[in-house]
Design an enzyme around this catalytic site. Structure first.
Site, PDB file in Angstrom:
ATOM      1  N   GLN A 121     110.473 -18.910  36.333  1.00 16.71           N
ATOM      2  CA  GLN A 121     110.310 -20.583  35.618  1.00 16.71           C
ATOM      3  C   GLN A 121     109.103 -20.323  35.342  1.00 16.71           C
ATOM      4  OE1 GLN A 121     109.180 -23.793  38.691  1.00 16.71           O
ATOM      5  NE2 GLN A 121     111.093 -24.028  37.577  1.00 16.71           N
ATOM      6  N   GLY A 122     109.223 -20.215  33.804  1.00 13.90           N
ATOM      7  CA  GLY A 122     108.275 -20.776  32.936  1.00 13.90           C
ATOM      8  C   GLY A 122     107.626 -21.992  32.593  1.00 13.90           C
ATOM      9  N   SER A 124     104.610 -24.050  34.115  1.00 15.94           N
ATOM     10  CA  SER A 124     103.171 -24.614  34.411  1.00 15.94           C
ATOM     11  C   SER A 124     102.180 -23.601  33.022  1.00 15.94           C
ATOM     12  CB  SER A 124     102.357 -24.499  35.656  1.00 15.94           C
ATOM     13  OG  SER A 124     103.231 -25.602  36.372  1.00 15.94           O
ATOM     14  N   SER A 156     107.359 -18.033  38.779  1.00 14.64           N
ATOM     15  CA  SER A 156     108.025 -17.365  40.009  1.00 14.64           C
ATOM     16  C   SER A 156     108.739 -16.411  39.921  1.00 14.64           C
ATOM     17  CB  SER A 156     109.043 -18.962  40.892  1.00 14.64           C
ATOM     18  OG  SER A 156     107.848 -19.326  41.596  1.00 14.64           O
ATOM     19  N   GLU A 239     115.435 -28.982  42.119  1.00 12.01           N
ATOM     20  CA  GLU A 239     114.118 -28.248  42.114  1.00 12.01           C
ATOM     21  C   GLU A 239     114.066 -29.342  42.976  1.00 12.01           C
ATOM     22  OE1 GLU A 239     110.639 -26.020  41.027  1.00 12.01           O
ATOM     23  OE2 GLU A 239     111.236 -27.816  40.118  1.00 12.01           O
TER      24      GLU A 239
END
Length: 389
Positions: A121-122, A124, A156, A239
């Site tokens: 997951q890109g 933040s 992550s 999420e």
């Protein structure tokens, strides 16, 4: 609202329990926490077994209630967690199922379900954490590609990922919520640098990712250009709405184990501790009911708001997920603070049960949207309060 399970759902539960009873004793030993290639192979191997047994598609190919039963039963049985498949199975996959084209669903969903590919997951960035819409990673259109430059943090599973669900700014002149697009970026593309980050517990589930003129095909964009914020809200609703379901079951198990340990070591004689454990028991029971309510709400989403082919059997969790995530984050921290009270001096021993979990629980009021952000969502979107200035 009827929160009872149907006979068909209970039959699914019984069938799953029997399969887990037979499958779990045949699992290989778990790899070391620091062995990420080994962990990837272990986690994807388990997903392949689920897929081959007919349980691989429960995260978006089944009703929300069936997903709830699946997460509940696998956690109760002590089955492996999704691990390295977390982002693909619980974030990117459901988002693509809900928002992707037929071609995108055909390309990306089967490998996730079979345990062939890992996603990270890109979202933040160093200066865009709680205020995610302030992201600065730029994507410039160049023919059939976007050329992406910038950086991400707390990505992550980036060190073992094949794909990244990536938020980029495609219109720097638009207001910050309106100039964002959601891309699927191949992690083997030239220009990507991954630097693992160690957590307080010593593990490295996250990484910094630096992007230097990375080319991403335009066909990898999910949703319309500059409509990425809306697509992101779909991702975050999964999420916050259903991704933590198994962890609620795990917390209820830990609570029972704490009571047993307290009786063994004499801490049960403390009425304050007993009262605290009793209140947490009520808290997690209420969170489980809230989860069922959120699932029921998701099943009631009108068809026009659901995905194209997926809509008859699944829905996107609503803003109730923010209520759940807010309360669960704090309840989890209280649970492991109570574990420290039960363990006494042993709460400083990293080899004891619950100690590392206590350290990781500190991140839950930050991860997946800080508690402050969740309170704003609840205030504005549920209570109808005016936005803060």
């Amino acid at each position: 609202m009827d929160l009872a399970y149907t006979p068909e759902e209970e039959e699914f539960r019984s069938r799953l329990r029997e399969w887990l009873r037979q499958a779990l004793p045949t699992l290989p030993p778990k790899p070391s926490p620091d062995d990420w290639p080994g962990r990837r192979a272990y986690d994807l191997g388990w997903q392949r077994r689920l897929h081959d047994a007919g349980y691989g598609d429960v995260h978006w190919g089944a009703s929300p209630t069936v997903r709830l039963i699946f997460l509940e039963e696998t956690e109760k049985a002590g089955a492996p967690y999704v691990g390295a498949g977390f982002v693909g199975l619980l974030h990117a996959g459901p988002t693509i199922a809900a928002e992707g084209t037929a071609e995108q669903r055909a390309r990306w969903l089967p490998p996730i379900l079979r345990g062939d590919e890992v996603w990270c997951q890109g979202f933040s960035e160093p200066d865009a954490g709680s205020d995610l819409a302030a992201l600065r990673t730029r994507a410039r259109r160049d023919g059939d590609d976007y050329v992406v430059s910038g950086s991400k943090i707390w990505t992550s599973h980036a060190e073992v990922a094949d794909w990244c669900e990536l938020l980029v700014r495609t219109d720097p002149e638009a207001s910050k919520h309106r100039g964002i697009s959601w891309l699927a970026m191949p992690m083997d593309a030239p220009g990507i640098t991954v630097r693992p980050l160690k957590t307080l517990a010593g593990s490295a589930e996250f990484a910094e990712v630096f992007l230097d003129e990375v080319r991403v095909p335009v066909v990898n964009r999910v949703g319309a250009e500059n409509d990425g914020w809306r697509v992101t809200m779909v991702t975050l609703s999964f999420e916050r709405g259903t991704a933590f379901v198994g962890e609620v079951v795990a917390c209820r198990r830990v609570l029972r184990e704490l009571a047993v340990e307290a009786r063994k070591n004499g801490r049960w004689d403390d009425p304050v501790l007993r009262r605290r454990l009793g209140r947490l028991n009520a808290e997690f029971r209420a969170l489980w009911r809230l989860t069922q309510w959120n699932v029921s709400e998701a099943m009631g989403v009108p068809p026009v708001e659901r995905s194209r082919d997926w809509g008859r059997t699944g829905g996107v969790p609503g803003v109730g997920g923010s209520v759940f995530k807010l309360r669960y984050s704090h309840a989890r921290q209280e649970l492991y603070d109570s574990a420290a009270d039960v363990l006494g001096p042993d709460s400083l021993d990293l080899d004891r049960s619950w100690v590392l979990d206590r350290l990781s629980s500190l991140s839950y009021t930050i991860a997946a949207g800080t508690s402050q952000i969740q309170r704003n969502i609840v205030a504005e979107r549920i209570l109808g309060l005016p936005k803060g200035r």
